[in-house]
Write an enzyme that holds these catalytic residues in place. Structure first.
Site, PDB file in Angstrom:
ATOM      1  N   GLN A  17       1.446  12.379 -27.754  1.00  0.00           N
ATOM      2  CA  GLN A  17       0.663  13.769 -27.313  1.00  0.00           C
ATOM      3  C   GLN A  17       1.212  14.178 -25.857  1.00  0.00           C
ATOM      4  O   GLN A  17       1.317  15.105 -25.651  1.00  0.00           O
ATOM      5  CB  GLN A  17      -0.736  13.406 -27.319  1.00  0.00           C
ATOM      6  CG  GLN A  17      -1.257  12.733 -28.977  1.00  0.00           C
ATOM      7  CD  GLN A  17      -2.726  12.878 -28.786  1.00  0.00           C
ATOM      8  OE1 GLN A  17      -3.464  13.943 -29.221  1.00  0.00           O
ATOM      9  NE2 GLN A  17      -3.314  11.666 -28.415  1.00  0.00           N
ATOM     10  N   ALA A  57       3.164   4.072 -25.023  1.00  0.00           N
ATOM     11  CA  ALA A  57       2.100   2.988 -24.956  1.00  0.00           C
ATOM     12  C   ALA A  57       1.755   2.557 -26.520  1.00  0.00           C
ATOM     13  O   ALA A  57       2.115   3.503 -27.485  1.00  0.00           O
ATOM     14  CB  ALA A  57       0.760   3.357 -24.778  1.00  0.00           C
ATOM     15  N   TYR A  58       1.263   1.520 -26.684  1.00  0.00           N
ATOM     16  CA  TYR A  58       0.720   1.006 -27.936  1.00  0.00           C
ATOM     17  C   TYR A  58      -0.605   1.624 -28.093  1.00  0.00           C
ATOM     18  O   TYR A  58      -1.484   1.090 -27.400  1.00  0.00           O
ATOM     19  CB  TYR A  58       0.925  -0.587 -28.208  1.00  0.00           C
ATOM     20  CG  TYR A  58       0.592  -1.291 -29.449  1.00  0.00           C
ATOM     21  CD1 TYR A  58       1.527  -1.957 -29.966  1.00  0.00           C
ATOM     22  CD2 TYR A  58      -0.625  -0.853 -29.981  1.00  0.00           C
ATOM     23  CE1 TYR A  58       1.040  -2.791 -31.162  1.00  0.00           C
ATOM     24  CE2 TYR A  58      -1.091  -1.688 -31.172  1.00  0.00           C
ATOM     25  CZ  TYR A  58      -0.178  -2.432 -31.773  1.00  0.00           C
ATOM     26  OH  TYR A  58      -0.591  -3.091 -32.811  1.00  0.00           O
ATOM     27  N   THR A  59      -0.759   2.460 -28.824  1.00  0.00           N
ATOM     28  CA  THR A  59      -2.149   3.128 -28.889  1.00  0.00           C
ATOM     29  C   THR A  59      -2.994   2.944 -29.959  1.00  0.00           C
ATOM     30  O   THR A  59      -4.044   3.451 -29.938  1.00  0.00           O
ATOM     31  CB  THR A  59      -1.960   4.665 -28.563  1.00  0.00           C
ATOM     32  OG1 THR A  59      -0.984   5.042 -29.784  1.00  0.00           O
ATOM     33  CG2 THR A  59      -1.412   5.029 -27.128  1.00  0.00           C
ATOM     34  N   THR A 100      -6.486   3.833 -19.362  1.00  0.00           N
ATOM     35  CA  THR A 100      -7.501   4.531 -20.117  1.00  0.00           C
ATOM     36  C   THR A 100      -8.915   3.838 -19.668  1.00  0.00           C
ATOM     37  O   THR A 100      -9.094   3.191 -18.946  1.00  0.00           O
ATOM     38  CB  THR A 100      -7.231   3.759 -21.614  1.00  0.00           C
ATOM     39  OG1 THR A 100      -8.271   4.042 -22.463  1.00  0.00           O
ATOM     40  CG2 THR A 100      -7.004   2.251 -21.582  1.00  0.00           C
ATOM     41  N   TYR A 119      -6.849  -3.751 -27.314  1.00  0.00           N
ATOM     42  CA  TYR A 119      -6.040  -2.478 -26.479  1.00  0.00           C
ATOM     43  C   TYR A 119      -6.488  -2.302 -25.026  1.00  0.00           C
ATOM     44  O   TYR A 119      -5.578  -2.218 -24.144  1.00  0.00           O
ATOM     45  CB  TYR A 119      -6.511  -1.282 -27.393  1.00  0.00           C
ATOM     46  CG  TYR A 119      -6.044   0.005 -26.646  1.00  0.00           C
ATOM     47  CD1 TYR A 119      -4.748   0.407 -26.550  1.00  0.00           C
ATOM     48  CD2 TYR A 119      -7.128   0.604 -25.997  1.00  0.00           C
ATOM     49  CE1 TYR A 119      -4.460   1.601 -25.978  1.00  0.00           C
ATOM     50  CE2 TYR A 119      -6.606   1.927 -25.472  1.00  0.00           C
ATOM     51  CZ  TYR A 119      -5.216   2.318 -25.541  1.00  0.00           C
ATOM     52  OH  TYR A 119      -5.286   3.617 -24.619  1.00  0.00           O
ATOM     53  N   LYS A 161      -4.268  -2.721 -21.650  1.00  0.00           N
ATOM     54  CA  LYS A 161      -3.956  -1.627 -20.922  1.00  0.00           C
ATOM     55  C   LYS A 161      -4.495  -2.119 -19.392  1.00  0.00           C
ATOM     56  O   LYS A 161      -3.710  -1.639 -18.378  1.00  0.00           O
ATOM     57  CB  LYS A 161      -4.699  -0.491 -21.241  1.00  0.00           C
ATOM     58  CG  LYS A 161      -4.179   0.222 -22.435  1.00  0.00           C
ATOM     59  CD  LYS A 161      -2.943   0.871 -22.332  1.00  0.00           C
ATOM     60  CE  LYS A 161      -2.857   2.185 -21.386  1.00  0.00           C
ATOM     61  NZ  LYS A 161      -1.469   2.669 -21.480  1.00  0.00           N
ATOM     62  N   TRP A 205     -10.041   9.745 -24.317  1.00  0.00           N
ATOM     63  CA  TRP A 205     -10.315  10.707 -25.437  1.00  0.00           C
ATOM     64  C   TRP A 205      -9.181  11.809 -25.655  1.00  0.00           C
ATOM     65  O   TRP A 205      -9.476  13.252 -25.498  1.00  0.00           O
ATOM     66  CB  TRP A 205     -11.693  11.327 -25.530  1.00  0.00           C
ATOM     67  CG  TRP A 205     -12.689  10.256 -25.492  1.00  0.00           C
ATOM     68  CD1 TRP A 205     -12.766   8.939 -25.312  1.00  0.00           C
ATOM     69  CD2 TRP A 205     -14.220  10.777 -25.756  1.00  0.00           C
ATOM     70  NE1 TRP A 205     -13.847   8.355 -25.546  1.00  0.00           N
ATOM     71  CE2 TRP A 205     -14.828   9.364 -26.011  1.00  0.00           C
ATOM     72  CE3 TRP A 205     -15.121  11.886 -26.058  1.00  0.00           C
ATOM     73  CZ2 TRP A 205     -16.217   9.302 -25.983  1.00  0.00           C
ATOM     74  CZ3 TRP A 205     -16.296  11.690 -26.607  1.00  0.00           C
ATOM     75  CH2 TRP A 205     -16.872  10.447 -26.343  1.00  0.00           C
TER      76      TRP A 205
HETATM   77  N1  LIG Z   1      -4.992   8.815 -26.940  1.00  0.00           N
HETATM   78  C1  LIG Z   1      -5.964   8.606 -26.315  1.00  0.00           C
HETATM   79  O1  LIG Z   1      -7.173   8.974 -26.839  1.00  0.00           O
HETATM   80  C2  LIG Z   1      -5.674   8.137 -24.970  1.00  0.00           C
HETATM   81  C3  LIG Z   1      -7.123   7.810 -24.114  1.00  0.00           C
HETATM   82  C4  LIG Z   1      -6.761   7.318 -23.063  1.00  0.00           C
HETATM   83  C5  LIG Z   1      -5.771   6.758 -22.540  1.00  0.00           C
HETATM   84  N2  LIG Z   1      -4.565   7.074 -23.273  1.00  0.00           N
HETATM   85  C6  LIG Z   1      -3.307   6.620 -22.748  1.00  0.00           C
HETATM   86  O2  LIG Z   1      -2.408   7.868 -22.614  1.00  0.00           O
HETATM   87  C7  LIG Z   1      -1.180   7.565 -22.842  1.00  0.00           C
HETATM   88  C8  LIG Z   1      -0.437   8.546 -23.768  1.00  0.00           C
HETATM   89  O3  LIG Z   1      -1.349   8.422 -24.979  1.00  0.00           O
HETATM   90  P1  LIG Z   1      -0.710   9.603 -26.167  1.00  0.00           P
HETATM   91  O4  LIG Z   1      -2.177   9.922 -26.789  1.00  0.00           O
HETATM   92  O5  LIG Z   1       0.079  10.580 -26.020  1.00  0.00           O
HETATM   93  O6  LIG Z   1      -0.423   8.275 -27.259  1.00  0.00           O
HETATM   94  P2  LIG Z   1       0.505   8.415 -28.321  1.00  0.00           P
HETATM   95  O7  LIG Z   1       0.683   9.776 -28.921  1.00  0.00           O
HETATM   96  O8  LIG Z   1       0.423   7.455 -29.296  1.00  0.00           O
HETATM   97  O9  LIG Z   1       1.879   8.307 -27.803  1.00  0.00           O
HETATM   98  C9  LIG Z   1       2.499   6.981 -27.669  1.00  0.00           C
HETATM   99  C10 LIG Z   1       3.938   7.213 -27.678  1.00  0.00           C
HETATM  100  O10 LIG Z   1       4.617   5.991 -27.099  1.00  0.00           O
HETATM  101  C11 LIG Z   1       5.371   5.270 -28.143  1.00  0.00           C
HETATM  102  N3  LIG Z   1       5.880   4.087 -27.887  1.00  0.00           N
HETATM  103  C12 LIG Z   1       4.851   2.901 -28.600  1.00  0.00           C
HETATM  104  N4  LIG Z   1       5.559   1.710 -28.248  1.00  0.00           N
HETATM  105  C13 LIG Z   1       6.661   2.027 -27.488  1.00  0.00           C
HETATM  106  C14 LIG Z   1       7.792   1.508 -26.820  1.00  0.00           C
HETATM  107  N5  LIG Z   1       7.768   0.012 -26.985  1.00  0.00           N
HETATM  108  N6  LIG Z   1       8.692   1.906 -26.222  1.00  0.00           N
HETATM  109  C15 LIG Z   1       8.830   3.208 -26.132  1.00  0.00           C
HETATM  110  N7  LIG Z   1       7.828   4.166 -26.684  1.00  0.00           N
HETATM  111  C16 LIG Z   1       6.769   3.640 -27.471  1.00  0.00           C
HETATM  112  C17 LIG Z   1       4.859   5.888 -29.378  1.00  0.00           C
HETATM  113  O11 LIG Z   1       5.683   5.844 -30.252  1.00  0.00           O
HETATM  114  P3  LIG Z   1       5.522   5.442 -32.129  1.00  0.00           P
HETATM  115  O12 LIG Z   1       4.486   6.404 -32.495  1.00  0.00           O
HETATM  116  O13 LIG Z   1       6.574   5.380 -32.485  1.00  0.00           O
HETATM  117  O14 LIG Z   1       4.710   4.094 -31.818  1.00  0.00           O
HETATM  118  C18 LIG Z   1       4.184   7.279 -29.190  1.00  0.00           C
HETATM  119  O15 LIG Z   1       5.214   8.172 -29.267  1.00  0.00           O
HETATM  120  C19 LIG Z   1      -0.965   5.936 -23.027  1.00  0.00           C
HETATM  121  O16 LIG Z   1      -0.800   5.162 -21.972  1.00  0.00           O
HETATM  122  C20 LIG Z   1      -2.306   5.816 -23.513  1.00  0.00           C
HETATM  123  O17 LIG Z   1      -2.869   4.469 -23.379  1.00  0.00           O
HETATM  124  C21 LIG Z   1      -4.721   7.555 -24.472  1.00  0.00           C
END
Ligand SMILES: NC(=O)c1ccc[n+]([C@@H]2O[C@H](COP(=O)([O-])OP(=O)(O)OC[C@H]3O[C@@H](n4cnc5c(N)ncnc54)[C@H](OP(=O)(O)O)[C@@H]3O)[C@@H](O)[C@H]2O)c1
Length: 296
Positions: free
Chosen positions: A11, A58-60, A99, A123, A127, A148
């Protein structure tokens, strides 16, 4: 600026790469750069010679991490640390995303950067370990905690609610967890601003950046359904439920609110109000008729 974005298909990665960048930007998805692979990281950095790296990989999968803590740590802690070390070695800046889940959510006010961490789940632990690994590996790294996150693509609460609205008569949503919904597009603008600001030694290493205002998941769902109805679309009856009554293998913080004043005071970075952001994202989803995901 030469910006390298990891996790380019997520995202936040997609939102970053949709922005105009003065200079050059390159995004690498997991298939092109697995951040647990030290050799692949070194090759990617040598190939592109970035001046800044934003780690959006990230592993989300919060629930899956509970039974795969090692997998979550490999990416969120070890991988993030490897990437930060390689950026430092190459003289590139580093922005890492973390996060609200690093906190236990028991405080009754928004969390400031210096509050004690205390993750409730695997998780969150991975993090928090990632924050420490990044700060240890890169002397000028910025760690940005957000909460979120949603976008018009990907797996997130907003898209799930839009999908449920099409098929369900009633939907239950948790009333007693509060936080700030954060639109990936708005977060990306702020992250880019941070990447462009040349970090001075006295600047804070950890910052909070989330949508302005606060809401419960119930209030977010209510706002989504209100928008659907205003557009003449079907929306279900919304029923409140407590987190304790919600079947989940994972404990989540009750209070996910992040105090974002430090980013505003230091860099002038602040995200728009969550209701305004939600309206823009829903417009994107509904106008583009984005394909809906399977239910979360
Ligand atoms: N989503 C939330 O609500 C939220 C809230 C707070 C903080 N965050 C943080 O915000 C950041 C971005 O999150 P997002 O919402 O964009 O998450 P996302 O949509 O799940 O994107 C994370 C991406 O990282 C990839 N990935 C996983 N393992 C990997 C690896 N070993 N090497 C390279 N890429 C890898 C995933 O690929 P695959 O899909 O193939 O696994 C996915 O494309 C993360 O650090 C997350 O912890 C997210």
């Amino acid at each position: 600026m030469r910006l390298l974005v990891t996790g380019a298909e997520g995202q936040v990665g997609q939102a970053l790469l949709a922005l105009p960048v003065a200079g050059a930007a390159k995004g690498l998805g997991r298939a092109e750069l697995d951040i647990t692979d030290r050799g692949a990281i070194e090759r990617a950095i040598a190939d592109f010679a970035p001046t800044v790296v934003i780690n959006a990989a990230a592993y989300t999968a919060v629930d899956a991490a509970e039974s795969d803590e090692a997998g979550a740590f490999a990416v969120n802690a070890a991988g993030a640390g490897l990437l930060a070390a390689a950026a430092a070695e190459a003289g590139a800046g580093f922005v890492h995303i973390s996060t609200d889940y690093v906190f236990d959510g028991r405080l009754s006010r928004p969390y400031v950067e210096s509050d004690a961490t205390g993750p409730l789940n695997a998780y969150g632990r991975s993090k928090r370990a990632g924050e420490l690994a990044v700060l240890d590996a890169h002397p000028r790294a910025s760690v940005v905690r957000t909460s979120w996150v949603y976008a018009a693509t990907g797996r997130n609460f907003v898209r799930t609610m839009v999908a449920l609205a099409r098929t369900r008569e009633r939907v239950q949503v948790v009333t007693d967890q509060r936080g700030a919904p954060t639109y990936a597009g708005d977060l990306a603008v702020a992250l880019l601003g941070l990447a462009q600001a040349s970090a001075r030694d006295e600047d804070p290493r950890v910052l909070h950046l989330a949508g302005s205002g606060a809401a419960s998941w119930f209030e977010v769902a209510a706002a989504i359904f209100e928008t659907l109805r205003a557009r003449g679309l079907k929306a279900p009856v919304l029923e409140g439920v407590s987190a304790a009554a919600w079947p989940s293998p994972v404990q989540r913080p009750q209070n996910s609110m992040l105090d974002c004043r430090l980013a505003s005071e230091t860099y002038g970075l602040a995200l728009p109000d969550w209701r305004d952001a939600l309206r823009r994202c829903l417009q994107e989803i509904l106008d583009d008729k984005k394909p809906m995901p399977g239910l979360l």
